[in-house]
Scaffold this motif. Sequence first.
Motif, PDB file in Angstrom:
ATOM      1  N   PHE A 183      43.498 -80.725  34.723  1.00 50.82           N
ATOM      2  CA  PHE A 183      44.234 -81.496  35.726  1.00 50.82           C
ATOM      3  C   PHE A 183      43.260 -81.826  36.834  1.00 50.82           C
ATOM      4  O   PHE A 183      42.617 -80.930  37.373  1.00 50.82           O
ATOM      5  CB  PHE A 183      45.378 -80.636  36.267  1.00 50.82           C
ATOM      6  N   HIS A 184      43.134 -83.093  37.162  1.00 51.31           N
ATOM      7  CA  HIS A 184      42.219 -83.445  38.242  1.00 51.31           C
ATOM      8  C   HIS A 184      42.813 -84.591  39.032  1.00 51.31           C
ATOM      9  O   HIS A 184      43.166 -85.623  38.464  1.00 51.31           O
ATOM     10  CB  HIS A 184      40.852 -83.837  37.678  1.00 51.31           C
ATOM     11  N   GLN A 185      42.951 -84.391  40.321  1.00 55.19           N
ATOM     12  CA  GLN A 185      43.463 -85.449  41.172  1.00 55.19           C
ATOM     13  C   GLN A 185      42.538 -85.590  42.354  1.00 55.19           C
ATOM     14  O   GLN A 185      42.082 -84.612  42.922  1.00 55.19           O
ATOM     15  CB  GLN A 185      44.880 -85.100  41.659  1.00 55.19           C
ATOM     16  N   THR A 186      42.243 -86.820  42.720  1.00 55.33           N
ATOM     17  CA  THR A 186      41.467 -87.010  43.933  1.00 55.33           C
ATOM     18  C   THR A 186      42.051 -88.184  44.690  1.00 55.33           C
ATOM     19  O   THR A 186      42.334 -89.233  44.119  1.00 55.33           O
ATOM     20  CB  THR A 186      39.970 -87.188  43.612  1.00 55.33           C
ATOM     21  N   GLY A 187      42.220 -88.022  46.005  1.00 56.41           N
ATOM     22  CA  GLY A 187      42.850 -89.089  46.787  1.00 56.41           C
ATOM     23  C   GLY A 187      43.670 -88.469  47.889  1.00 56.41           C
ATOM     24  O   GLY A 187      43.191 -87.577  48.585  1.00 56.41           O
ATOM     25  N   TYR A 188      44.862 -88.957  48.054  1.00 57.40           N
ATOM     26  CA  TYR A 188      45.720 -88.462  49.130  1.00 57.40           C
ATOM     27  C   TYR A 188      47.152 -88.698  48.676  1.00 57.40           C
ATOM     28  O   TYR A 188      47.618 -89.831  48.654  1.00 57.40           O
ATOM     29  CB  TYR A 188      45.414 -89.268  50.393  1.00 57.40           C
TER      30      TYR A 188
ATOM     31  N   PHE B 149      48.214 -83.863  49.292  1.00 59.55           N
ATOM     32  CA  PHE B 149      47.211 -83.281  48.416  1.00 59.55           C
ATOM     33  C   PHE B 149      45.974 -84.168  48.410  1.00 59.55           C
ATOM     34  O   PHE B 149      46.057 -85.327  48.046  1.00 59.55           O
ATOM     35  CB  PHE B 149      47.737 -83.185  46.979  1.00 59.55           C
TER      36      PHE B 149
ATOM     37  N   VAL C  56      43.257 -81.960  43.599  1.00 63.03           N
ATOM     38  CA  VAL C  56      43.801 -80.857  42.810  1.00 63.03           C
ATOM     39  C   VAL C  56      42.926 -80.756  41.571  1.00 63.03           C
ATOM     40  O   VAL C  56      42.713 -81.747  40.881  1.00 63.03           O
ATOM     41  CB  VAL C  56      45.257 -81.131  42.380  1.00 63.03           C
TER      42      VAL C  56
END
Lengths: 283, 280, 251
Positions: free
Chosen positions: B237-242, A232, A235
């Motif tokens: 919901f917030h995701q940043t990266g790998y 991911f 998200v």
Amino acid sequence: MSLCDAEKTFILHGVKENFRVDGRDREGYRPIELETNIVQHAFGSARLRLANTDVLVAVKLEIDVPFPERPFEGKLEFFVDCSANATPDFEGRGGETLAAELANILTSAYRSPQTFNLKKLCILKGRKCWKICVDILILECGGNLFDAVSLAVKAALHNSQIPLIKSINIDGDNIELNVSDSVFDCEKLDVANAPVMVTVCKIGDQCIVDPSLAEEQCSVGSVVVAISQEYFSTVTSIGKGSLHPRTMCNSLELGQKVGIRLNKAFMETLHNIQPDEDVGFLK
Amino acid sequence: MPIDHKRINGPEESVPYELFARLSGITSEKTFEETQSANIRTDGRKFDEQRKIFLKNGVVSQAKGSAYMEMGQTKVMVSVFDPREIPNRSDYSLKGEIYCEFKFAPFSCPKRRLHQQDNEEKQYSSIMKKALESTVCLHELPNFQVDIYALVLHNDGSALSAAINAAGVALAEAGVPIYDIVASVTVGVQQGINFLDPTLSEEQMCQTQLTTEKFPNPNHAVVIISKLPMQQQLCQFHQTGYMSLDQLKSALELLTKTCETIVPLVQKCLLSLVTNSIKP
Amino acid sequence: MSRKKELLSKVGLRLDGRRADELRRIRCKLGVFTQPDGSAYIEQGLTKVLAAVYGPHQVRSKQKAQHDTCIINTQFSMAVFSTNERKKRPRGDRKSTELSMHLQQALLAVIKTELYPWSQIDVYVEVLHADGGIYPACVNAATLAIIDAGIPIKEYVCACTASLGNNDVPMLDVSHQEEVIGGPTLTVAALPMSGKIVLMEMSQRFHLDHLPKVLDKALEGCKDIKAILDEAVKKHIQDIGSSTGWANTTS
């Protein structure tokens, strides 16, 4: 677009029975048309049509100075323009919030060096680097804008050609770059890990992928998932509404599954694309 | 970037001196190595331990509701103003709106920030708006707009989480009808280890990709969520990266568990607000 | 430094190989998008323009509504990647506002606005590739889009540019290279069948004695463009009408 309650109930029932309004199942995509090399004088370009969502992406290169805290890396910038052709609401500055959201999601998705290697864009450490400006033009909006934009960006980057630098003359502070004259003397970007976004909407109790405009109106919560080789990359929850953590996990799983499938099919198409005579919008 | 004519800025080519200090060897890699070998974080916390929280309301007298929150060294101030008619709109709308502005004070980060909002702050503003939209009863404020301003006085990681938590308290103090209090937590992930409530250096470390020979795990990300604890709903919901799916699921579990720990603090704060207003 | 290029060589060829009175290749298509009420795409040489028409629909701001005519609202926008040097802003600068106004002027002359009181027609034009003659391409695209939307018009409004080469020979359809070198450019938007001029604009200068022949050349160009657009419209009607069979009545 405003829907009455009866229409919303109809869509809800369709999703429950895994038979949506246009006959797809919950994980089905609408037909996608892709054409590359549309804008001749850009370094790379692509036009993607996902049902009636139309996105045109052009990639331009500039030579720039890298950030002082990251001297080995080039720059990648996204600029989104919502054309008034899509809807009269985008006239003047009307489309700016949507444009800002798209640009921000793309920046988060491409932030990790795993997805896009900025080190390859470095020309001279700390002094010169390539700056890739990706310009996205939204021509028509038929739902599921994030997916269409991410696929078009990936195709445009795949289509881009970076000219090779033959020599660099350094004279004190003056730096002269000698770019190769030949059109064929260029290298391509590696987009195998470039993220592909999937919008997952929760309608009723089920999650669907690739919502149309009407379905977007019915959703109680949406999540945009950017998948890059099973990982991911970003998200984000979008739109109004909240989700239960278990629903969130289910949406993430669905997004990953669909994203991997979509990416595989897309990469195959990209490799098989034949440079055809320009058809553009005339077809 | 629009040019700021009202203030005397330094020359554009100027660069913070810390960049040169960094060359003396303290890098993200080193920080992570030390942390991994000692199995404890640089500030002495365990990996799933939050920093000390201080929460106070009623700090801005001019605002209808306000709150000041400290998470470790991170200091954030949020103020909420009276609902006013939605400006620049002539038609009547049945639902109200929220206007959120998130800003880092120019002196809050190691590198000086500009006075205008840049893209990162605009993104944080929209994330904050998303988190608070789910909790405010917008149908009770037709044609009205609630203004929420967050100012970060010192950024030492998790600034956005602190802002969202403080905004929840400020909204309650302002008397804006809300469904539930908002609890927000940040986690940083690097090499499969979840760093709960990261400091700024840990956040930056989790955003970089460490060299892959020594550290084979490609997972690195920063995840921030906001939850409505009573309703058990994730409003943002917030995701940043790998990250891989399993890593994301474990981070999500840790985050939802941690959100529950913020609830008693907020409740205590709101209780003191009510008792103080009743006391003569 | 390259030596100053002549607009018209001794053999009578221009910089891109055309003769003085040749138009660039025009290709066009109606009905490109499904969302707008009418849309069209036109390519004049390398210049590519998309036009979309919404309407007639209710006026958005009640103050502007008029009891006896329809309001025409136009927006001219150039894509950021349309020019050689990347543009910072697609619209909102002075040039775009001016061209929007000129477009509105051209369309007001032909649309039968008295048929739609209290309404508004939106015409949005997007330039994808700018290679000289963007205003004429916009006008032509807007005409096609309006026809595709089914809005009644008095007649076609076509636009064309003309220039003067070697101080003597009038040239038709100026490209970007010829504009940049410094040749004078006369832009004319006209109603070809009735011979009326809706808009005339000029940059650089030439002697007044040359004006009639350059203007005539431009009007001739408008007539030729009208013929091309007309053919495209007829073909489009045949394509969409063939399913119901009514196209066969037009022979």
